[in-house]
Design an enzyme around this catalytic site. Structure first.
Site, mmCIF file in Angstrom:
data_model
loop_
_atom_site.group_PDB
_atom_site.id
_atom_site.type_symbol
_atom_site.label_atom_id
_atom_site.label_comp_id
_atom_site.label_asym_id
_atom_site.label_seq_id
_atom_site.Cartn_x
_atom_site.Cartn_y
_atom_site.Cartn_z
ATOM 1 N N ASP A 1 -9.365 -15.468 7.277
ATOM 2 C CA ASP A 1 -8.526 -14.635 8.138
ATOM 3 C C ASP A 1 -8.973 -14.761 9.590
ATOM 4 O O ASP A 1 -8.149 -14.792 10.500
ATOM 5 C CB ASP A 1 -8.614 -13.169 7.715
ATOM 6 N N GLU B 9 -10.443 -17.264 11.105
ATOM 7 C CA GLU B 9 -10.045 -18.554 11.665
ATOM 8 C C GLU B 9 -8.553 -18.502 12.041
ATOM 9 O O GLU B 9 -8.144 -18.943 13.113
ATOM 10 C CB GLU B 9 -10.308 -19.644 10.608
ATOM 11 N N SER C 7 26.091 -6.543 -8.114
ATOM 12 C CA SER C 7 24.943 -5.851 -8.707
ATOM 13 C C SER C 7 24.801 -6.349 -10.145
ATOM 14 O O SER C 7 25.478 -7.299 -10.544
ATOM 15 C CB SER C 7 25.115 -4.341 -8.609
ATOM 16 N N GLU D 188 12.697 -12.512 -14.702
ATOM 17 C CA GLU D 188 11.891 -12.166 -13.536
ATOM 18 C C GLU D 188 11.777 -10.653 -13.404
ATOM 19 O O GLU D 188 12.648 -9.936 -13.879
ATOM 20 C CB GLU D 188 12.503 -12.740 -12.251
ATOM 21 N N LYS E 238 12.253 -7.045 -11.984
ATOM 22 C CA LYS E 238 13.274 -6.475 -11.109
ATOM 23 C C LYS E 238 12.537 -5.601 -10.099
ATOM 24 O O LYS E 238 11.971 -4.566 -10.447
ATOM 25 C CB LYS E 238 14.278 -5.653 -11.905
ATOM 26 N N ASP F 230 11.808 -3.092 -7.044
ATOM 27 C CA ASP F 230 12.478 -1.877 -6.608
ATOM 28 C C ASP F 230 12.414 -1.777 -5.091
ATOM 29 O O ASP F 230 11.597 -1.058 -4.526
ATOM 30 C CB ASP F 230 11.802 -0.678 -7.271
ATOM 31 N N ARG G 188 22.504 -5.908 1.874
ATOM 32 C CA ARG G 188 23.555 -6.131 0.890
ATOM 33 C C ARG G 188 24.826 -5.361 1.307
ATOM 34 O O ARG G 188 25.932 -5.818 1.107
ATOM 35 C CB ARG G 188 23.065 -5.642 -0.474
ATOM 36 N N GLU H 154 14.465 -9.608 -2.294
ATOM 37 C CA GLU H 154 14.235 -8.162 -2.267
ATOM 38 C C GLU H 154 13.094 -7.852 -1.291
ATOM 39 O O GLU H 154 12.006 -8.421 -1.399
ATOM 40 C CB GLU H 154 13.862 -7.708 -3.682
ATOM 41 N N TYR I 260 14.916 -14.399 -4.839
ATOM 42 C CA TYR I 260 15.280 -14.566 -6.249
ATOM 43 C C TYR I 260 16.595 -15.304 -6.493
ATOM 44 O O TYR I 260 17.042 -15.408 -7.623
ATOM 45 C CB TYR I 260 15.304 -13.223 -6.976
ATOM 46 N N LYS J 136 18.330 -14.022 -16.702
ATOM 47 C CA LYS J 136 19.412 -14.841 -16.145
ATOM 48 C C LYS J 136 19.599 -16.110 -16.976
ATOM 49 O O LYS J 136 18.595 -16.773 -17.300
ATOM 50 C CB LYS J 136 19.082 -15.244 -14.701
ATOM 51 N N LYS K 50 16.259 -2.518 -18.047
ATOM 52 C CA LYS K 50 15.539 -1.522 -17.248
ATOM 53 C C LYS K 50 14.368 -0.900 -18.009
ATOM 54 O O LYS K 50 14.447 -0.732 -19.234
ATOM 55 C CB LYS K 50 16.509 -0.392 -16.833
ATOM 56 N N CYS L 26 -9.033 32.837 -1.591
ATOM 57 C CA CYS L 26 -9.316 31.569 -2.266
ATOM 58 C C CYS L 26 -9.560 31.848 -3.753
ATOM 59 O O CYS L 26 -10.380 32.707 -4.087
ATOM 60 C CB CYS L 26 -10.549 30.924 -1.637
ATOM 61 N N CYS M 128 -13.607 31.012 -4.367
ATOM 62 C CA CYS M 128 -14.720 31.778 -3.800
ATOM 63 C C CYS M 128 -14.304 33.173 -3.356
ATOM 64 O O CYS M 128 -15.152 33.989 -2.994
ATOM 65 C CB CYS M 128 -15.347 31.017 -2.633
ATOM 66 N N CYS N 100 -8.852 27.620 2.759
ATOM 67 C CA CYS N 100 -10.002 28.488 2.556
ATOM 68 C C CYS N 100 -11.000 28.035 3.604
ATOM 69 O O CYS N 100 -11.334 26.857 3.676
ATOM 70 C CB CYS N 100 -10.567 28.275 1.152
ATOM 71 N N CYS O 260 -17.682 27.139 0.076
ATOM 72 C CA CYS O 260 -16.860 27.314 -1.127
ATOM 73 C C CYS O 260 -17.160 26.179 -2.113
ATOM 74 O O CYS O 260 -17.107 25.003 -1.758
ATOM 75 C CB CYS O 260 -15.384 27.319 -0.737
HETATM 76 S S1 IVH Z 1 19.643 -10.979 -9.140
HETATM 77 C C1 IVH Z 1 24.168 -11.227 -9.059
HETATM 78 N N1 IVH Z 1 17.032 -10.717 -9.353
HETATM 79 O O1 IVH Z 1 18.757 -5.603 -8.281
HETATM 80 C C2 IVH Z 1 22.755 -10.967 -9.361
HETATM 81 N N2 IVH Z 1 18.275 -8.915 -8.454
HETATM 82 O O2 IVH Z 1 21.396 -4.442 -9.465
HETATM 83 C C3 IVH Z 1 22.074 -10.453 -8.177
HETATM 84 N N3 IVH Z 1 16.918 -6.997 -7.761
HETATM 85 O O3 IVH Z 1 20.993 -5.779 -5.605
HETATM 86 C C4 IVH Z 1 20.783 -9.910 -8.377
HETATM 87 N N4 IVH Z 1 14.965 -7.856 -8.328
HETATM 88 O O4 IVH Z 1 18.512 -5.698 -5.087
HETATM 89 C C5 IVH Z 1 18.188 -10.139 -8.983
HETATM 90 N N5 IVH Z 1 14.731 -10.604 -9.567
HETATM 91 C C6 IVH Z 1 15.869 -10.056 -9.193
HETATM 92 C C7 IVH Z 1 15.919 -8.764 -8.629
HETATM 93 C C8 IVH Z 1 17.142 -8.228 -8.275
HETATM 94 C C9 IVH Z 1 15.603 -6.803 -7.805
HETATM 95 C C10 IVH Z 1 17.893 -6.016 -7.283
HETATM 96 C C11 IVH Z 1 18.785 -6.527 -6.176
HETATM 97 C C12 IVH Z 1 20.195 -6.290 -6.616
HETATM 98 C C13 IVH Z 1 20.025 -5.312 -7.736
HETATM 99 C C14 IVH Z 1 21.085 -5.570 -8.767
#
Ligand code: IVH
Length: 671
Positions: free
Chosen positions: A36, A38, A85, A117, A119, A121, A140, A180, A232, A295, A319, A413, A416, A431, A436
């Site tokens: 780091d 360097e 989505s 992969e 998902k 958040d 998005r 993401e 992704y 996928k 999920k 408190c 005490c 307190c 205490c």
């Molecule tokens: S693929 C058409 N891959 O999930 C497919 N989405 O409900 C597009 N997300 O809006 C999404 N990790 O924000 C994909 N490895 C992943 C993801 C991912 C998180 C989120 C993304 C998307 C939402 C879909």
């Protein structure tokens, strides 16, 4: 006008190229080649040259990460291909049904291969690269149109401003890439520490923090936020790709970071198995994930399957179990923390939230209870996020029966009995009795926790007993505990007592930043302690520093500075520190630039070291400019072998790597 020397131009270009490559090695391949320090040196050199020669300005220089002038509003932009989505599955059988649907549409009985992969958040974004340059980035939005957040996205370190040219393939003329944006748990903690020290309200969870940071009209604020990205998928592009897996590999080659937990081309049964493995691992990950995305791998099959208006038919999100559940507040009581702050805590009807039993939730303070109008007997929504303490999100008012009771903060408190005080303008009730016992217990728990003295085996229950029995009346007493005293406690065998004595002994070698954090100075969390340690280098320097000097350090500010100076001004605190140091505690100060004796040397650790944990050894090696790798390879310079070494020892012998013991390592570190 000054004439620019060709040497300067060459130097600037070389630095830009090298830094671009080091970013790639660090962020994308997770395999840095330089320390780091360097890296920072090269960055400083480039910044200085660019300042001296403004005509060499290049918006894509690795130094251009500080944000642009603020906007008054975001522009919108249409996505060339809608950002859809995902459909959801919550059980194994819903996932198997998805596979069945896929095969039905494709009219095949053949096995379909999937890429899976995590998902993440966070928030979905789309970045457009033209001829390898980042041109525009957008949210998005509603899936059709997004907001243009280019200046903000450019501040994210793991976003390349230029695609990586490995020579293996042509740089695409156009690449729309999707990913993401998120904030890690560590980033979230330090961001909230920072928010609190600036008297700003903390973010509720990493996702909100990421959203708030990404949608900033002032990108110089975004630049200070610890945003990260994983890519992704792609939108429109002239890259010729056959499968999703190939897409991801190509993105990585181009310098776009992909998640390391992606699994390639597996059957639906294997995908279900992997889901379980991922769910088990979920709590260990440094960032939040809320499921696994499955996928169809072959892009030709994806095209055949197509999409509905909302989501593709070739993918599904499996999920994880909800991290929110409803339950009842059985009672509310108060806990006294190490600074004397009274925290109301809800006792809940036990409920399983995402795989863990939740019995208590923090209610933070009196205002928070009032704002959410939480009463004893209420039905509430509780949430667990990452590794933070469960909290009450809201009251389900429709479940009220009229017998719920309003909670009042006690006037004394609960431990005490002293009077408690709520200062004007503060949310906390405290307190103020410095003796205490509740405060003492919490202070000692903090002192011995991970990140501080890290005393393995000195758990909360034991601290409470030791304080109650009068064996621990201050930090320094920890270092005078012996096996006989410890064995006298409940559920303490001779072996655990011995072990604890050993870990207390080990803890006496402590890094300066951990020592500072252990002292429990108000506003000095792990992050600030690190900054102070690396800036002031020694305890004496910090003790001598004025509030102005401390406040001038980047990332510190006046509130923290005042708190530090006040802490060290008090005689009782100075006495406590000298008592700790008199107990043979040895603070390890960070080596200065010149003392980086191990610059670029690669170490591997194996077995148990005599009186250092592996983490301590790692940090000390890194502080001296060395690197610690998990496995022995051709690039390994030294294997540090403790007792009962693992298979790494044989590996090192085979490769002719030099094998050293702890004493030699310490000599190299000149300790
Ligand atoms: S693929 C058409 N891959 O999930 C497919 N989405 O409900 C597009 N997300 O809006 C999404 N990790 O924000 C994909 N490895 C992943 C993801 C991912 C998180 C989120 C993304 C998307 C939402 C879909």
């Amino acid at each position: 006008m000054k004439e620019i020397d060709a040497d300067i131009v060459n130097k600037v270009n070389a630095l830009r190229k090298a830094l671009h490559r080091h970013n790639y090695l660090y962020y994308v391949l997770d395999n840095p080649e330089v320390s780091d320090a360097e890296y920072d040196r090269m960055m400083r050199e480039l910044t200085a040259l660019e300042e001296a020669w403004p005509e060499l300005y290049d918006p894509d220089s690795p130094t251009s990460r500080i944000g642009a002038p603020p906007l008054s509003e975001f522009e919108t932009i249409a996505h060339s291909i809608p950002m859809l989505s995902l459909g959801n599955a919550f059980t194994d059988s819903e996932t198997i049904d998805f596979d069945r649907r896929v095969r039905k549409i494709l009219r095949t009985d053949d096995e379909i291969l999937y890429t899976v992969e995590p998902k993440l958040d966070g928030l979905a974004v789309e970045l457009v690269y033209e001829k390898g340059k980042l041109i525009v980035a957008s949210t998005r939005g509603d899936g059709i149109n997004g907001e243009v957040i280019t200046a903000n996205v450019r501040t994210i370190r793991s976003v390349p401003l230029l695609l990586q040219d490995t020579g293996k393939r042509n740089i695409p003329l156009r690449l729309e890439v999707r990913g993401e944006v998120f904030i890690s748990h560590e980033g979230f903690r330090s961001l909230n520490e920072e928010q609190l020290s600036q008297k700003l309200s903390p973010f509720a969870n990493p996702r909100n923090a990421a959203a708030g940071s990404l949608r900033q009209l002032d990108s110089s604020i975004t630049a200070k936020r610890p945003l990260e990205i994983f890519f992704y998928g792609v939108g429109e592009t002239d890259l010729r790709l056959k499968s999703h897996w190939e897409t991801l590999q190509t993105l990585q080659e181009l310098g776009l970071r992909i998640n390391p937990l992606i699994r390639q081309e597996i059957t639906i049964e294997k995908a279900v198995d992997y889901y379980k493995a991922l769910e088990d691992k979920r709590h260990l990950l440094p960032y939040d994930i809320d499921g696994m995305v499955i996928k169809v791998d072959a892009l030709s099959l994806q095209t055949k399957l197509g999409s509905t208006s909302r989501s593709p038919r070739w993918a599904i999100a499996y999920k994880f179990k909800a991290m929110q559940e409803t339950t009842r507040v059985l009672n509310i009581d108060v806990q006294v923390g190490r600074t004397g702050v009274l925290t109301p805590v809800a006792h809940l009807q036990p409920v399983n939230v995402g795989g863990a039993m939740v019995r208590r939730a923090t209610l933070h303070n009196e205002d928070e209870i009032e704002r959410k109008d939480i009463r004893i007997g209420d039905t509430v929504l509780v949430q667990r996020a990452g590794d933070v303490i469960p909290e009450v999100v809201k009251v389900i008012e429709s479940k009220r029966t009229g017998v719920e009771r309003i909670f009042h903060m006690p006037l004394n408190c609960p431990v005490c009995g002293s009077i408690v005080i709520r200062a004007k303008g503060e949310t906390a009730t405290r307190c103020i009795n410095a003796t205490c016992l509740a405060q003492l217990k919490e202070r000692i728990k903090h002192f011995s926790s991970k990140g501080a003295f890290d005393i393995d085996g000195l758990g909360d229950k034991l601290v409470e007993q030791l304080v109650d029995k009068g064996l621990l009346a201050s930090y320094a007493d920890i270092f005078h505990l012996d096996a006989v005293k410890i064995e006298g406690m409940e559920r303490m065998g001779a072996r655990s007592a011995e072990k604890l004595v050993l870990s207390i002994e080990k803890s006496k070698k402590i890094k300066f930043n951990c020592f500072l954090y252990a002292l429990g100075i108000r506003h000095v969390g792990e992050h600030v302690a690190k900054i102070l340690a690396s800036e002031f280098k020694s305890l004496d320097n910090l003790l001598d520093a004025t509030a102005t000097q401390i406040g001038a350090v980047e990332g510190v500010g006046s509130v923290i500075a005042e708190s530090v100076v006040n802490f060290f001004k008090q005689n009782t605190n100075r006495e406590v520190i000298s008592r700790i140091l008199d107990s043979n505690v040895c603070i390890l100060f960070q080596a200065g630039e010149k003392e980086r004796t191990l610059e670029n040397k690669v170490f591997v650790l194996t077995g148990t070291l005599k009186d250092l944990t592996r983490n301590q050894a790692k940090e000390m090696i890194e502080a001296a400019g060395g690197k610690v790798s998990g496995s022995v390879g051709r690039k390994t310079d030294y294997l540090v072998a403790g007792s009962s070494p693992g298979s790494k020892l044989n590996m090192a012998k085979d490769l002719g790597v030099e094998i050293i013991d702890q004493a030699t390592l310490q000599k190299m570190l000149s300790l």
